[in-house]
Every structure is written in structure tokens, then in C-alpha cells.
Enzyme design. Structure first.
Site, PDB file in Angstrom:
ATOM      1  N   ASP A  11     -56.566 -24.911  58.934  1.00 30.91           N
ATOM      2  CA  ASP A  11     -56.274 -26.106  58.145  1.00 30.91           C
ATOM      3  C   ASP A  11     -57.275 -27.186  58.545  1.00 30.91           C
ATOM      4  O   ASP A  11     -57.306 -27.603  59.715  1.00 30.91           O
ATOM      5  CB  ASP A  11     -54.836 -26.542  58.445  1.00 30.91           C
ATOM      6  N   ILE A  12     -58.069 -27.651  57.614  1.00 31.82           N
ATOM      7  CA  ILE A  12     -59.105 -28.638  57.939  1.00 31.82           C
ATOM      8  C   ILE A  12     -58.499 -29.946  58.445  1.00 31.82           C
ATOM      9  O   ILE A  12     -59.131 -30.673  59.201  1.00 31.82           O
ATOM     10  CB  ILE A  12     -60.048 -28.871  56.749  1.00 31.82           C
ATOM     11  N   GLY A  33     -56.338 -29.097  46.017  1.00 32.04           N
ATOM     12  CA  GLY A  33     -56.955 -28.270  47.042  1.00 32.04           C
ATOM     13  C   GLY A  33     -57.164 -28.996  48.354  1.00 32.04           C
ATOM     14  O   GLY A  33     -56.297 -29.743  48.826  1.00 32.04           O
ATOM     15  N   ASP A  35     -59.127 -31.484  49.053  1.00 29.11           N
ATOM     16  CA  ASP A  35     -59.136 -32.941  48.914  1.00 29.11           C
ATOM     17  C   ASP A  35     -57.711 -33.487  48.921  1.00 29.11           C
ATOM     18  O   ASP A  35     -57.422 -34.477  49.592  1.00 29.11           O
ATOM     19  CB  ASP A  35     -59.865 -33.333  47.628  1.00 29.11           C
ATOM     20  N   THR A 121     -65.951 -24.304  45.683  1.00 30.84           N
ATOM     21  CA  THR A 121     -65.536 -22.925  45.393  1.00 30.84           C
ATOM     22  C   THR A 121     -64.135 -22.829  44.799  1.00 30.84           C
ATOM     23  O   THR A 121     -63.729 -21.752  44.378  1.00 30.84           O
ATOM     24  CB  THR A 121     -65.592 -22.044  46.662  1.00 30.84           C
ATOM     25  N   GLY A 122     -63.421 -23.927  44.743  1.00 31.83           N
ATOM     26  CA  GLY A 122     -62.079 -23.921  44.157  1.00 31.83           C
ATOM     27  C   GLY A 122     -62.157 -24.137  42.658  1.00 31.83           C
ATOM     28  O   GLY A 122     -62.780 -23.354  41.935  1.00 31.83           O
ATOM     29  N   VAL A 123     -61.550 -25.216  42.192  1.00 32.70           N
ATOM     30  CA  VAL A 123     -61.496 -25.479  40.752  1.00 32.70           C
ATOM     31  C   VAL A 123     -62.881 -25.691  40.136  1.00 32.70           C
ATOM     32  O   VAL A 123     -63.047 -25.537  38.932  1.00 32.70           O
ATOM     33  CB  VAL A 123     -60.574 -26.667  40.400  1.00 32.70           C
ATOM     34  N   TYR A 124     -63.897 -26.018  40.950  1.00 32.24           N
ATOM     35  CA  TYR A 124     -65.247 -26.194  40.418  1.00 32.24           C
ATOM     36  C   TYR A 124     -65.938 -24.856  40.149  1.00 32.24           C
ATOM     37  O   TYR A 124     -66.987 -24.816  39.522  1.00 32.24           O
ATOM     38  CB  TYR A 124     -66.096 -27.056  41.343  1.00 32.24           C
TER      39      TYR A 124
END
Length: 168
Positions: A11-12, A33, A35, A121-124
Site C-alpha cells: 500500500d503506497i 485508484g 490517487d 496503468t489503471g484507468v488511463y
């Protein structure tokens, strides 16, 4: 002098680094995500501070205080990745710029340790294998005073792609 790169699964928002990078949108007001997780952990002042700096263009990076993130995290570096549109629109160049600009911001802040998520790499929709190679290549070739870069993967497949991209 280049930074030492570690790849971890985790977990960042729980990293023991001086700064964390968030894969933001141009408004810097928070999103989904990674963010969203960072904004929830840092509290509402993060969106207020980010909104005051917005907009942030793809490939650029800006910093705010970390607010309610646990020490030693002092800064959140917001970067806006490219939306993947097939690869013919400079997406790789923009993603590499995200990593370079984050290192430049970290250097300006005097940060010695920095945690990155997988940007875009997620929704983008950026292909994770290509993104991992760009991240590692950029981080290993960009001069910086940062001594530790931690690449934080949210799942085992992402971790494995990042590890595979590391130099032997």
C-alpha cells in the site's frame, strides 16, 4: 549518482519514504485508484492544496505537503500520466517525463526516499509491461540526489513486471 530501486508489493500510503507520488488527474483534486487512496489517507487538505496548484499537465509534476499521511512522509508529488491511445501520440515520452519531473521535484525538496505507484496503468490504460520498462529505464538513467526509489505494486503481477524490468 542514481537511486537504488526497490520493488515492493504493498500500500503506497504505508511506505516509510519522505515522499510519495500520486498518479493524479489534471485537477489535482483526487480521483480513483492510487490517487483516491492517497487523498483519503492524507485528508481533505490535500485536495485543497492540489486544487490551488492545478491544472497540472500530463508529464509534469508538482508537490504539496503530505498532511495526514504518516511520517516520515512529508510530501506528495502529483504527476499526471498520459491516457493510452495506442502508443502513437507520445504516450511513452509523456510517461517518462512523469518520472523525470518527479525526481526533479524531489531533488528540489531535498527528498532522499521516494515511493512511486505504477503511473497511468489503471484507468488511463497504459500497458503495464511497457509502463514498467519505461519507469525503470527512466529512473535508472535520470541523474538525481534521491538515494532510494521504491516502486510500489498493488498486486503480484504488477510487482513481477517491475522486477522483470530491473537491470540484472
Amino acid at each position: 549518482m542514481g537511486a537504488r530501486i526497490e520493488v515492493v508489493l504493498g500500500d503506497i500510503t504505508e511506505q516509510d519514504t519522505e515522499a510519495v507520488v500520486t498518479a493524479a488527474n489534471e485537477s489535482l483534486l483526487g480521483g480513483g485508484g492510487v490517487d483516491g487512496a492517497i487523498h483519503r489517507a492524507a485528508g481533505p487538505r490535500l485536495a485543497e492544496a492540489g486544487g490551488a496548484l492545478a491544472p497540472c499537465e500530463p508529464g509534469d509534476a508538482v508537490a504539496t505537503p503530505a498532511f495526514d499521511l504518516f511520517p516520515p512522509v512529508r510530501h506528495v508529488i502529483h504527476t499526471v500520466g498520459p491516457v493510452w491511445d495506442g502508443g502513437g501520440y507520445g504516450e511513452a515520452r509523456t510517461l517518462a517525463s512523469c518520472y523525470r519531473r518527479c525526481l526533479a521535484v524531489a531533488d528540489r525538496l531535498g527528498v532522499s526516499s521516494l515511493a512511486f505507484p505504477a503511473i497511468a496503468t489503471g484507468v488511463y490504460g497504459f500497458p503495464p509491461d511497457l509502463a514498467a520498462r519505461i519507469a525503470v529505464d527512466t529512473l535508472t538513467t535520470t541523474p538525481t540526489d534521491v538515494t532510494l526509489v521504491r516502486l510500489v505494486a498493488f498486486d503480484a503481477p504488477s510487482r513481477d513486471l517491475l522486477r522483470a524490468a530491473l537491470p540484472a
